[in-house]
Design a protein around this motif. Structure first.
Motif, PDB file in Angstrom:
ATOM      1  N   LEU A  86       0.821  -1.205   0.000  1.00 37.87           N
ATOM      2  CA  LEU A  86       0.000   0.000   0.000  1.00 37.87           C
ATOM      3  C   LEU A  86       0.861   1.263   0.000  1.00 37.87           C
ATOM      4  CD1 LEU A  86      -2.881   1.072  -0.007  1.00 37.87           C
ATOM      5  CD2 LEU A  86      -2.868   0.968   2.472  1.00 37.87           C
ATOM      6  N   THR A  87       2.003   1.236   0.687  1.00 33.64           N
ATOM      7  CA  THR A  87       2.896   2.398   0.683  1.00 33.64           C
ATOM      8  C   THR A  87       3.386   2.684  -0.723  1.00 33.64           C
ATOM      9  OG1 THR A  87       3.604   1.892   2.931  1.00 33.64           O
ATOM     10  CG2 THR A  87       5.010   3.361   1.656  1.00 33.64           C
ATOM     11  N   ARG A  88       3.810   1.661  -1.437  1.00 37.33           N
ATOM     12  CA  ARG A  88       4.264   1.859  -2.819  1.00 37.33           C
ATOM     13  C   ARG A  88       3.120   2.343  -3.705  1.00 37.33           C
ATOM     14  NH1 ARG A  88       9.239  -1.348  -4.115  1.00 37.33           N
ATOM     15  NH2 ARG A  88       9.935  -2.138  -2.118  1.00 37.33           N
ATOM     16  N   ALA A  89       1.922   1.838  -3.464  1.00 43.26           N
ATOM     17  CA  ALA A  89       0.767   2.267  -4.256  1.00 43.26           C
ATOM     18  C   ALA A  89       0.437   3.734  -4.008  1.00 43.26           C
ATOM     19  CB  ALA A  89      -0.437   1.386  -3.940  1.00 43.26           C
ATOM     20  N   VAL A  90       0.513   4.166  -2.755  1.00 37.16           N
ATOM     21  CA  VAL A  90       0.253   5.573  -2.438  1.00 37.16           C
ATOM     22  C   VAL A  90       1.332   6.460  -3.055  1.00 37.16           C
ATOM     23  CG1 VAL A  90       0.151   7.248  -0.548  1.00 37.16           C
ATOM     24  CG2 VAL A  90      -1.090   5.102  -0.364  1.00 37.16           C
ATOM     25  N   CYS A  91       2.582   6.030  -2.967  1.00 35.14           N
ATOM     26  CA  CYS A  91       3.669   6.805  -3.577  1.00 35.14           C
ATOM     27  C   CYS A  91       3.459   6.948  -5.078  1.00 35.14           C
ATOM     28  CB  CYS A  91       5.019   6.143  -3.299  1.00 35.14           C
ATOM     29  SG  CYS A  91       5.539   6.201  -1.587  1.00 35.14           S
ATOM     30  N   SER A  93       0.588   6.780  -6.652  1.00 27.33           N
ATOM     31  CA  SER A  93      -0.585   7.647  -6.855  1.00 27.33           C
ATOM     32  C   SER A  93      -0.222   9.108  -6.698  1.00 27.33           C
ATOM     33  CB  SER A  93      -1.687   7.298  -5.866  1.00 27.33           C
ATOM     34  OG  SER A  93      -2.235   6.060  -6.152  1.00 27.33           O
ATOM     35  N   LEU A  94       0.594   9.417  -5.692  1.00 25.79           N
ATOM     36  CA  LEU A  94       0.997  10.802  -5.479  1.00 25.79           C
ATOM     37  C   LEU A  94       1.871  11.321  -6.616  1.00 25.79           C
ATOM     38  CD1 LEU A  94       1.703  10.780  -1.644  1.00 25.79           C
ATOM     39  CD2 LEU A  94      -0.235  11.826  -2.833  1.00 25.79           C
ATOM     40  N   GLN A  95       2.501  10.416  -7.342  1.00 23.03           N
ATOM     41  CA  GLN A  95       3.272  10.801  -8.524  1.00 23.03           C
ATOM     42  C   GLN A  95       2.400  10.887  -9.772  1.00 23.03           C
ATOM     43  OE1 GLN A  95       6.452  11.828  -8.256  1.00 23.03           O
ATOM     44  NE2 GLN A  95       5.973  11.555  -6.094  1.00 23.03           N
ATOM     45  N   GLY A  96       1.142  10.471  -9.677  1.00 22.51           N
ATOM     46  CA  GLY A  96       0.231  10.524 -10.803  1.00 22.51           C
ATOM     47  C   GLY A  96       0.227   9.269 -11.652  1.00 22.51           C
ATOM     48  N   ASN A  97       0.903   8.223 -11.208  1.00 17.54           N
ATOM     49  CA  ASN A  97       0.991   6.979 -11.962  1.00 17.54           C
ATOM     50  C   ASN A  97      -0.054   6.001 -11.424  1.00 17.54           C
ATOM     51  OD1 ASN A  97       1.727   4.767 -13.427  1.00 17.54           O
ATOM     52  ND2 ASN A  97       3.914   4.968 -13.003  1.00 17.54           N
ATOM     53  N   LEU A  98      -1.291   6.135 -11.900  1.00 18.94           N
ATOM     54  CA  LEU A  98      -2.393   5.342 -11.361  1.00 18.94           C
ATOM     55  C   LEU A  98      -2.319   3.876 -11.763  1.00 18.94           C
ATOM     56  CD1 LEU A  98      -5.369   7.814 -11.696  1.00 18.94           C
ATOM     57  CD2 LEU A  98      -4.000   7.288  -9.697  1.00 18.94           C
ATOM     58  N   SER A  99      -1.816   3.582 -12.972  1.00 14.66           N
ATOM     59  CA  SER A  99      -1.748   2.174 -13.383  1.00 14.66           C
ATOM     60  C   SER A  99      -0.758   1.402 -12.510  1.00 14.66           C
ATOM     61  CB  SER A  99      -1.373   2.059 -14.854  1.00 14.66           C
ATOM     62  OG  SER A  99      -0.092   2.605 -15.084  1.00 14.66           O
ATOM     63  N   TRP A 104       0.136  -2.234  -7.630  1.00 12.80           N
ATOM     64  CA  TRP A 104       0.646  -2.516  -6.289  1.00 12.80           C
ATOM     65  C   TRP A 104      -0.482  -2.869  -5.332  1.00 12.80           C
ATOM     66  CZ3 TRP A 104       5.435  -3.717  -5.651  1.00 12.80           C
ATOM     67  CH2 TRP A 104       6.436  -3.109  -6.393  1.00 12.80           C
ATOM     68  N   HIS A 105      -1.533  -2.036  -5.298  1.00 10.79           N
ATOM     69  CA  HIS A 105      -2.629  -2.243  -4.332  1.00 10.79           C
ATOM     70  C   HIS A 105      -3.829  -1.446  -4.828  1.00 10.79           C
ATOM     71  CE1 HIS A 105      -4.739  -2.565  -0.498  1.00 10.79           C
ATOM     72  NE2 HIS A 105      -3.793  -3.374  -0.055  1.00 10.79           N
ATOM     73  N   ALA A 106      -5.011  -2.048  -4.800  1.00 11.65           N
ATOM     74  CA  ALA A 106      -6.222  -1.386  -5.299  1.00 11.65           C
ATOM     75  C   ALA A 106      -6.632  -0.185  -4.444  1.00 11.65           C
ATOM     76  CB  ALA A 106      -7.365  -2.385  -5.373  1.00 11.65           C
ATOM     77  N   PHE A 107      -6.238  -0.164  -3.194  1.00 10.53           N
ATOM     78  CA  PHE A 107      -6.604   0.943  -2.313  1.00 10.53           C
ATOM     79  C   PHE A 107      -5.627   2.114  -2.419  1.00 10.53           C
ATOM     80  CE2 PHE A 107      -9.421  -2.127  -0.822  1.00 10.53           C
ATOM     81  CZ  PHE A 107     -10.269  -1.622   0.148  1.00 10.53           C
ATOM     82  N   GLY A 108      -4.595   2.013  -3.242  1.00  8.77           N
ATOM     83  CA  GLY A 108      -3.575   3.049  -3.354  1.00  8.77           C
ATOM     84  C   GLY A 108      -4.114   4.411  -3.738  1.00  8.77           C
ATOM     85  N   PRO A 109      -4.841   4.525  -4.850  1.00 10.43           N
ATOM     86  CA  PRO A 109      -5.366   5.856  -5.216  1.00 10.43           C
ATOM     87  C   PRO A 109      -6.317   6.425  -4.164  1.00 10.43           C
ATOM     88  CG  PRO A 109      -5.432   4.387  -7.098  1.00 10.43           C
ATOM     89  CD  PRO A 109      -5.061   3.547  -5.905  1.00 10.43           C
ATOM     90  N   ALA A 110      -7.181   5.586  -3.597  1.00  9.80           N
ATOM     91  CA  ALA A 110      -8.109   6.074  -2.570  1.00  9.80           C
ATOM     92  C   ALA A 110      -7.353   6.526  -1.321  1.00  9.80           C
ATOM     93  CB  ALA A 110      -9.117   4.984  -2.216  1.00  9.80           C
ATOM     94  N   ALA A 111      -6.329   5.783  -0.943  1.00  2.14           N
ATOM     95  CA  ALA A 111      -5.540   6.166   0.230  1.00  2.14           C
ATOM     96  C   ALA A 111      -4.776   7.470  -0.024  1.00  2.14           C
ATOM     97  CB  ALA A 111      -4.570   5.050   0.599  1.00  2.14           C
TER      98      ALA A 111
END
Length: 167
Positions: A86-91, A93-99, A104-111
């Motif tokens: 989830l940490t990698r997914a959030v990172c 997402s914060l970079q704008g790389n949603l795919s 990494w984790h489906a909850f990444g963009p929401a988190a």
């Protein structure tokens, strides 16, 4: 103590001594824990913004350059926990790389969105925990996270499908 003596004492920095001498004997000094909680109450509202900034910087610099924690459950048992990756997914997402984030984790963009909203709300309200957050919100999020983890575990370990990313 006269007004002149008080003014002289405050100018010389002795006010604390005078104040301590005048406090009743049955009051006890504040503990270190209480002082820490008061500091957290006054400046803790900046923690969400600091966390969001740290994760954004970690995503920008790469995961090897900034320190972080690895999952203790995964390190001990080899089984990923519900928040693994989830940490990698959030990172991402914060970079704008949603795919990549969804890989990494489906909850990444929401988190990531939740962290950004929490940062803004906590700075505007000067509170660490927003008043709108209730226990039932946390229960719903926890149940959804556990259900997602159960599906990933069943796919990965039950059916042999790659449900967890390989670094």
């Amino acid at each position: 103590m006269t007004a002149y003596a008080r003014l002289t004492a405050s100018a010389l920095g002795f006010v604390d001594c005078v104040m301590e001498a005048s406090t009743p004997p049955n009051t006890r000094p504040r503990s270190a824990r209480r002082r820490w909680l008061e500091r957290l109450r006054h400046g803790g509202f900046l923690l969400p913004a600091a966390l969001t900034g740290y994760l954004g910087l970690k995503g920008w610099l790469g995961h090897g350059l900034l320190p972080g924690w690895s999952c203790p459950l995964r390190a001990l048992t080899g089984i990923p926990c519900p928040t693994c990756f989830l940490t990698r997914a959030v990172c991402a997402s914060l970079q704008g790389n949603l795919s990549e984030s969804l890989r990494w984790h489906a909850f990444g963009p929401a988190a990531a969105v939740a962290l950004l909203v929490w940062s803004v709300v906590s700075i505007r309200s000067r509170r660490l925990v927003p008043l709108q957050l209730e226990g039932r919100h946390l229960v719903v999020i926890s149940v959804a996270l556990l259900l997602y983890w159960g599906v990933r575990m069943a796919l990965h370990y039950g059916l042999g499908l790659p449900a967890f990313p390989t670094r």
